[in-house]
Structures are given as structure tokens and as C-alpha cells.
Design an enzyme around this catalytic site. Structure first.
Site, mmCIF file in Angstrom:
data_model
loop_
_atom_site.group_PDB
_atom_site.id
_atom_site.type_symbol
_atom_site.label_atom_id
_atom_site.label_comp_id
_atom_site.label_asym_id
_atom_site.label_seq_id
_atom_site.Cartn_x
_atom_site.Cartn_y
_atom_site.Cartn_z
ATOM 1 N N GLY A 11 9.439 5.194 79.015
ATOM 2 C CA GLY A 11 8.511 6.316 78.893
ATOM 3 C C GLY A 11 8.440 6.823 77.468
ATOM 4 O O GLY A 11 9.481 7.049 76.842
ATOM 5 N N VAL A 14 5.341 12.968 76.400
ATOM 6 C CA VAL A 14 5.674 14.201 75.679
ATOM 7 C C VAL A 14 7.158 14.248 75.306
ATOM 8 O O VAL A 14 7.522 14.560 74.174
ATOM 9 C CB VAL A 14 5.305 15.429 76.551
ATOM 10 N N GLY A 16 9.510 11.548 75.897
ATOM 11 C CA GLY A 16 9.972 10.252 75.404
ATOM 12 C C GLY A 16 9.695 10.057 73.921
ATOM 13 O O GLY A 16 10.552 9.545 73.181
ATOM 14 N N GLY A 134 14.786 22.334 81.521
ATOM 15 C CA GLY A 134 14.580 21.847 80.161
ATOM 16 C C GLY A 134 15.812 21.895 79.288
ATOM 17 O O GLY A 134 16.819 21.233 79.577
ATOM 18 N N GLY A 187 -3.460 23.688 78.578
ATOM 19 C CA GLY A 187 -2.532 22.581 78.756
ATOM 20 C C GLY A 187 -1.212 22.984 79.385
ATOM 21 O O GLY A 187 -0.269 22.198 79.450
ATOM 22 N N ASP A 201 7.810 21.240 92.397
ATOM 23 C CA ASP A 201 8.656 20.988 91.227
ATOM 24 C C ASP A 201 9.901 21.876 91.267
ATOM 25 O O ASP A 201 11.028 21.408 91.087
ATOM 26 C CB ASP A 201 7.841 21.258 89.953
ATOM 27 N N LYS A 205 14.107 20.956 91.807
ATOM 28 C CA LYS A 205 15.191 21.493 90.971
ATOM 29 C C LYS A 205 16.177 22.300 91.817
ATOM 30 O O LYS A 205 17.392 22.240 91.601
ATOM 31 C CB LYS A 205 14.595 22.345 89.859
ATOM 32 N N GLY A 303 8.593 21.365 77.581
ATOM 33 C CA GLY A 303 8.161 21.018 76.231
ATOM 34 C C GLY A 303 8.917 19.814 75.726
ATOM 35 O O GLY A 303 10.050 19.550 76.140
#
Lengths: 434, 434
Positions: A11, A14, A16, A134, A187, A201, A205, A303
Site C-alpha cells: 500500500g 495516504v 503508505g 492514529g 476530504g 470504523d 476499533k 492523517g
């Protein structure tokens, strides 16, 4: 001088592309931290034609299965997401003796137990700090720092998209639809926002966090999940009146009889609670444990660069183990705690409905709560203005309960629904932080 | 079934007694997490006569050197604090092949490098999560989660006693002396409070944090250290006027030329910054890194049970390694970054002094700052009431600067001190969080 450790990256999106940048820029920093150099030997992608500035095209391949089957890999970093082909690729990588690092919450929510056992049997590492929240270090604290303690609850904001949308609804008093449209334009939300706004999602988690916190296996389908699509400006306004902010929470709690409740839902969070002020792209996770008490972890939840930071922490840890010819401990023996149904969950609730303007109605409403063992913390009555007033219904009641079981609350709502003095729409939201 | 892992505990005070309780209560929980049972084989104490409910007196010994020299120990937990005899005991334990867990910040601030090398050479573990910020997982996140990233700054509230005293000064508008006396009465401050109030405890923690964050060795004596003993109610009031709260901060920053600044001092913290609202026994640590951005960790910074939670996390981690016949990676190769002198530190400052009531004085004061390259962010002038007014000095100036170097500020203060239009006392406090 020892040979470099061979790394394959799956991958180059964003996250990778940021991971590739950090490994390739390397001027000896990572080497000094690992004791060995990292060599990026291949990057598996779907579309080889995409322009990738700074990356040698010779590294790019669309044969991902071929890449992970090389047999000489030390570390495979999986950043393609989704169940397949990621699952098959990780199985092959492990079978071929590579340690693996993954940020794939959807996959790990259902296959963490299986992949951990595979990795353990093969004597390789499986790390996944970036799969939840993240950049925030939360997996290691649960897996190691708090492993000598007993965690009783984990509660967090773990999805940035829904946090952004709810923020907009609060600060700009817009509807869910316009907030979503704005998030998509910027976005922050995808064209198909289902995974985020329906809570899937966050639920993935939550399953991972619950499993780690309570040393058990929790599957995604065992997580009660309610998204934010039906949150209205009225809910937001009602929350404000109650001194709360609406947030999408992922919650995992241990029950008194040692079972686990895992749920994702919007909740009114008391403004004095630190989670209420976590805004925008930030994620935050609260942990309660028997000895340590309350802990909070805050940081950027998504991000490219922040997520890459978490991935690279795992890569260095795994590489250090590899360099020393060992592998980290993969976790506890599972205690196989049961997941309790949502009906047995305990919470405070906010219930709002219209009532007819007739003497004794407030008392009759209160009696319905009392009959089902639900005691009231706050009752607010507001009169409905002429234009918005529906036939016969003159007032709106907003009721915040004390902590009660979900089944009790459901019984209350059902009975209110049958009462001729109550309007047709009864809105319910869970409450946290008081 | 494998033999239990043999554990020796040094110290049975506030934290040690909690650690003993957790290990001894054990009904299989820790065993399921480790894969092996823990056996507490001895507790080294100074005074064997002390009553210790729940602890078998046969475990108690005053021969600590004898205990750690047994040769059959798997883990030694050091909770006695101070340099000697702790240092000698840890050296002996490591030399005899035991992994060690310590909560001893004073010792680790100066001997972490040396003990790490000893442990590494002997193939055993050295863990010390409890040495900084009690229950908050901060060592592992720095040592592992963020090791693939580049940390640029660490800033935190790491001493509960001083946080309690400053809190009291703010909320009850009392002097430092009365706040200290109250803290001593309640057991939050020791009879000799020097280590806390002079910042020595925070400085030891700052040295450990800086070393980990920047992959270098920082000794306690290299940490600039200023305590809270000279903070006055006037400073607290001035902070309030500026929208700030006074906190004792431990700060470690990377300079532009790759050196390290490590300092402990009271600072005015902007109220909008999350550290400003960290009160009482809570500690909090902010981390800034290149990829992850800003992270915060919050939790209880002291106390028997919270600290024991951190110790037990280390014990389980070390025991897992022991069970698998391995040891964790002990950290990076040191990069030997230089510690820069405090004069080269960059910060915002608040400077307050009395001035005579004469035309042009404000302009002359501003010129002194400008001449030394210090630009001003806020200037507040207040007139001094009759009774408190000293001969000739009619007004007080409070000046908040933009970011500047310490040496520039010192030059400003020196020049103001020589000016006949400035009163004798010039108060300076650093400012953070704007």
C-alpha cells in the site's frame, strides 16, 4: 557489519507514502535506534502507473502475493486495509517467517486472535499501534503498561470524520446532511461515508480495544453499533441545555459479573468531562483501571504523517526484536470473557418527547419511569410555539435519568409510546461523563 | 508445568506495600498474562519490626544485599529510592542475572545509561515506567511507540506536591508558606519539602524524559532547575490578568542546531492550554513530534496504587520476556547530543516592575526591550494605590514578550535594573502555551 533488515510495504496511499518517505529519507537515525539498517525491497500497489515522487519505480510491484512470498523478508508492513487480500497476504507473510506491522482495524477486529496465534507459532511479531486512534500510543499502554493492573473501562473518541461532522453541527448549527456535505468537500469524509457515519470504523476499533483491555477476544459483530446519521439539530440543542456536547463514543466496560459490554453510539457528554472538548481531527481515549485510576491519551487520530508515526514505532520495535533474534510477547492467554448483550448495559439516558397540555400529565410520565425502576435526574419542560405545535401536543419534556439498565429504559419508551398523552416521536440518547 | 519466576522486592513503603499486595493476592490473573506464576521470595526492608498486615513475616529481611545476591532471582523490584544503597543493590542484582524494575527517578536520572549498559551486557531487562509521572504510561510511548518518529519537545507537570501548592495559591489566594503548611498537614508534602519545592524531583524526571526523547544521556546536574519557593501571590494575580495559571513545568526541547535544552521552572501557562487545568494529584505530559504532532498523556502522578500499577506493568513485561528466555531492547544507541546552556533557551517571558510617574517613561522602558531585540506582546500598566506606593514609584508595568532568547531577556533585566526610573524589584516569569 550486519546485513540490512528487508522490509516490504503493502500500500502506498495516504499513510503508505509517508511510511515510504520516512524509511527512504533515512540518514542513519533509524539505524542508530535499531542497531541495523532497514532496506525497503518492494512496495506492493494496485496501480503501478500512479506517479510517486521520491520513490524508485523499480520498487513498485502489483504482484503483492509474490512480494510477501519472497521468503527473505524480515518485516511486512500492511497498509492496504479491508479484509481481502490483506488477510491472505498477512498469513503468507507470517508463514514465510516475516514479522508484520498492520494498521488495518477492519481486519484486526475480526482476525487479531487468529493472526496472533499464527505469529506466535511462527515466532514472529505482530504489531498494530496505528490500527486504533492514529498517532496516539494506546495499544502498547494497554498491552504492556497496564498489563499488571485490571482495566475496568475504556471510553474514547476514535473516529475523526464523525467528530468533525458533530463539531460542525454544534458550532454552525447546521443539519447532519449539510455538515456531511462540507466534510466530503474538504476530504474529511469519503464519497461513501457509511463506514464512518454508521459507526463501523469506530466499532472495529472498539473490538480491538476491548479485546486488549479485557484479555479476551471480541469480534466486530459483537459490538453494539449506532452511528450519527439520525442525530438532529434538536438533539444538539437539547444536549446544550443539559450542559453537554454530542460525541460519537466507543465504549468497552467490564460488568459486575465479569462480562464485557462493547458499544459505539452517539452520546451527550458532560461539558466538564475532558472528552467533550476534543474537537476536529483529534482522538482521545479514557482508561479506567483498578490501581491506576483514570488515564487519558490524546492526539491526532488520522492523517498520513501521524499514522505513519505509529507505524514506524512498530517497525522499529519489530526490527529491534528481529535484530536481537527474538520476538515480543504477543499478549495474554485469553480469558474468554463473554460479551453481554446491549440490553444489560448500564447508562444514563436523555429521553425527549411531546406531551398534551392536560393536568397531571407530568406526574403520569414520571410514574412510567418509576414503574420500570428508572429514577430521574433532571426534568425539563418547554412549551411549544404556535407554528411548530402539532394537534394537541403543547409541551416537550426532556428527561435525564440516573444510571439504569438499557432494558428498563426500553420498557419505559415502549410504555410511553402507547400512552395517549405522549406524541409519536420519542427520542433517546445515552449520556456519559456525569 | 514450569517453575514459578522468583521475585524479590526492595522496599515496603507506600508503593512497595501495594506491589506486594498485588503479587500476593494473585489468583491466577497475572499467571495467565505472563504464562508463569510469580513467587515473591523476599522483601528487603530497613525496619523488620514494622507491622505489615497481609504479609508473611518470613518474607521480610533487613539483609538486602544478601537477598539480591541469591543468584536464583528472576526479577528484582527496587522501590527504596535514593542513590545508595539502591545503586549497589541494582548492580548486584544485574550482575547475578536478575532483570530489574525500578521506580527510582533520582537514581535513574544519573545512572540510567550505566545501568542500561550493564543490563544489556548481562542480557537482562531494566524497566522503570513508574519513575516518571506515576501511573501514566510515558516511558514506553517514548521508548517504543514514538521511536520511529522525531520528538522535538516534551513538556509536563510531573510533580504533584508543587502542583497542589500552586493550586492552593490560585484557588484560595494564600501565600506560598501557608499553602505549603497545608500540604504538609495533609501529607501531600514532606516535613523537609526541599526535593519537591526546589524542583529537584521534577529535574530528575526531566533528565530521564529528555534522554529518552532525544536518544542521548542527560544528567540531573545538566538540568536547569528553579523551584516554586519564590512564587508570590502577586505572580499568581499577574498570571490571572494575563489569562494564565502558574504551573511548575519540566521542559525538554531540541534546539535548531540539534542540541537539547532541559529545564524545570514555574511558568505562566495560557489557560487555553490543557496543562493549565491539570490540578491536584494529576500529572500530564505533552509531547511534540515531527510526524505525530501533539500528544498528551494524563493520569495520577503519585500515590501507592497508581505507582504500583506502573511497577506491575513492568514486572509482567519483564516476566514475559524471562518466560520466553529473552530480554527487551534497552534503547537506542546514544546520539550524544549536547545539552545547551539555559541562556540559549528560547521562551516568552513576563516581566513586571515599578516605574516612576514621569512623561516618556513607558517609551524608555519599551526602548530597553527593543535595544536587546526583545519584542513585546502585551504591556499592562496599573497605578499603585496610595498605601502600597513607594517613594516616587507610581505605576507598575507588566510586560509579556514574544519568544526570545534567555540571554536577551537577562540583558533587558540588567539594564532596567540600572535605570533610575525603574524600581528595585524586577520580577520575571517564563510563559508557555501561547
Amino acid at each position: 557489519m550486519s546485513k540490512p533488515l528487508k522490509v516490504a510495504l503493502l500500500g502506498a496511499g495516504v499513510v503508505g507514502s509517508q511510511v515510504a518517505r520516512i524509511i527512504l529519507k533515512e540518514g542513519g537515525t533509524l539505524e542508530s535506534r535499531i542497531g541495523r539498517r532497514l532496506e525497503l525491497v518492494g512496495i506492493g500497489v494496485r496501480n503501478a502507473a500512479t506517479q510517486r515522487p521520491g520513490i524508485d519505480p523499480a520498487l513498485i510491484t502489483t504482484d503483492l502475493e509474490g512480494l510477501v512470498s519472497r521468503g527473505d523478508l524480515d518485516i511486512v508492513i500492511e497498509l492496504i486495509g479491508g479484509i481481502e487480500p490483506a488477510l491472505g497476504l498477512l498469513r503468507t507473510a507470517i508463514a514465510n517467517g516475516a514479522s508484520v506491522v498492520s494498521a488495518n482495524k477492519a481486519l484486526l477486529a475480526d482476525y487479531l486472535g487468529e493472526l496472533s496465534r499464527d505469529a506466535d507459532a511462527r515466532g514472529v511479531d505482530l504489531y498494530y499501534e496505528a490500527a486504533v486512534a492514529g498517532a496516539i500510543p494506546i495499544i502498547r499502554p494497554l498491552r504492556e503498561s497496564l498489563v499488571g493492573d485490571d482495566i475496568t473501562a475504556v471510553m474514547g473518541i476514535v473516529n475523526g470524520t464523525t467528530n468533525y461532522i458533530l463539531d460542525k453541527m454544534v458550532t454552525e448549527q447546521v443539519s447532519y446532511d449539510s455538515a456531511l456535505a462540507e466534510a466530503q468537500q474538504l476530504g474529511y469524509a469519503e464519497a461513501d461515508p457509511t463506514a464512518d457515519v454508521e459507526g463501523h470504523d469506530a466499532a472495529a476499533k472498539a473490538a480491538i480495544l476491548a479485546g486488549l483491555a479485557f484479555h479476551t477476544e471480541v469480534k466486530r459483530e459483537e459490538v453494539f453499533c449506532e452511528g450519527i446519521t439520525s442525530v438532529t439539530p434538536d438533539d444538539i440543542a437539547a444536549a446544550e441545555l443539559m450542559g453537554c456536547t454530542v460525541k460519537l463514543l466507543a465504549i468497552a466496560k467490564l460488568t459486575d459479573d465479569d462480562r464485557v459490554i462493547v458499544k459505539v453510539h452517539p452520546a451527550m457528554v458532560a461539558n466538564k468531562h475532558p472528552l467533550a472538548s476534543v474537537s476536529g481531527a483529534y482522538n482521545a481515549i479514557f482508561v479506567n483501571s483498578r490501581e491506576a485510576g483514570e488515564l487519558m491519551f490524546l492526539g491526532q487520530g488520522a492523517g498520513g504523517a501521524p499514522t505513519a508515526s505509529a507505524v514506524m514505532g512498530d517497525v522499529v520495535t519489530v526490527a529491534r526484536n528481529r535484530h536481537r533474534g527474538t520476538a515480543g510477547h504477543l499478549g495474554s492467554a485469553y480469558t474468554a470473557r463473554q460479551v453481554a448483550p446491549i440490553g444489560e448495559s448500564q447508562a444514563q439516558f436523555y429521553v425527549s418527547f411531546e406531551v398534551v397540555d392536560r393536568p397531571g400529565v407530568l406526574a403520569r410520565c414520571a410514574a412510567v419511569f418509576g414503574d420500570h425502576g428508572v429514577s430521574l435526574r433532571v426534568v425539563q419542560q418547554s412549551y411549544i410555539e404556535g407554528g411548530e405545535r402539532r394537534e394537541g401536543f403543547a409541551a416537550r419534556l426532556g428527561v435525564m435519568t440516573h444510571v439504569t439498565q438499557e432494558t428498563n429504559l426500553s420498557a419505559v419508551v415502549e410504555e410511553l409510546g402507547r400512552a395517549d398523552f405522549v406524541g409519536s416521536e420519542i427520542r433517546v440518547m445515552r449520556v456519559e461523563g456525569f
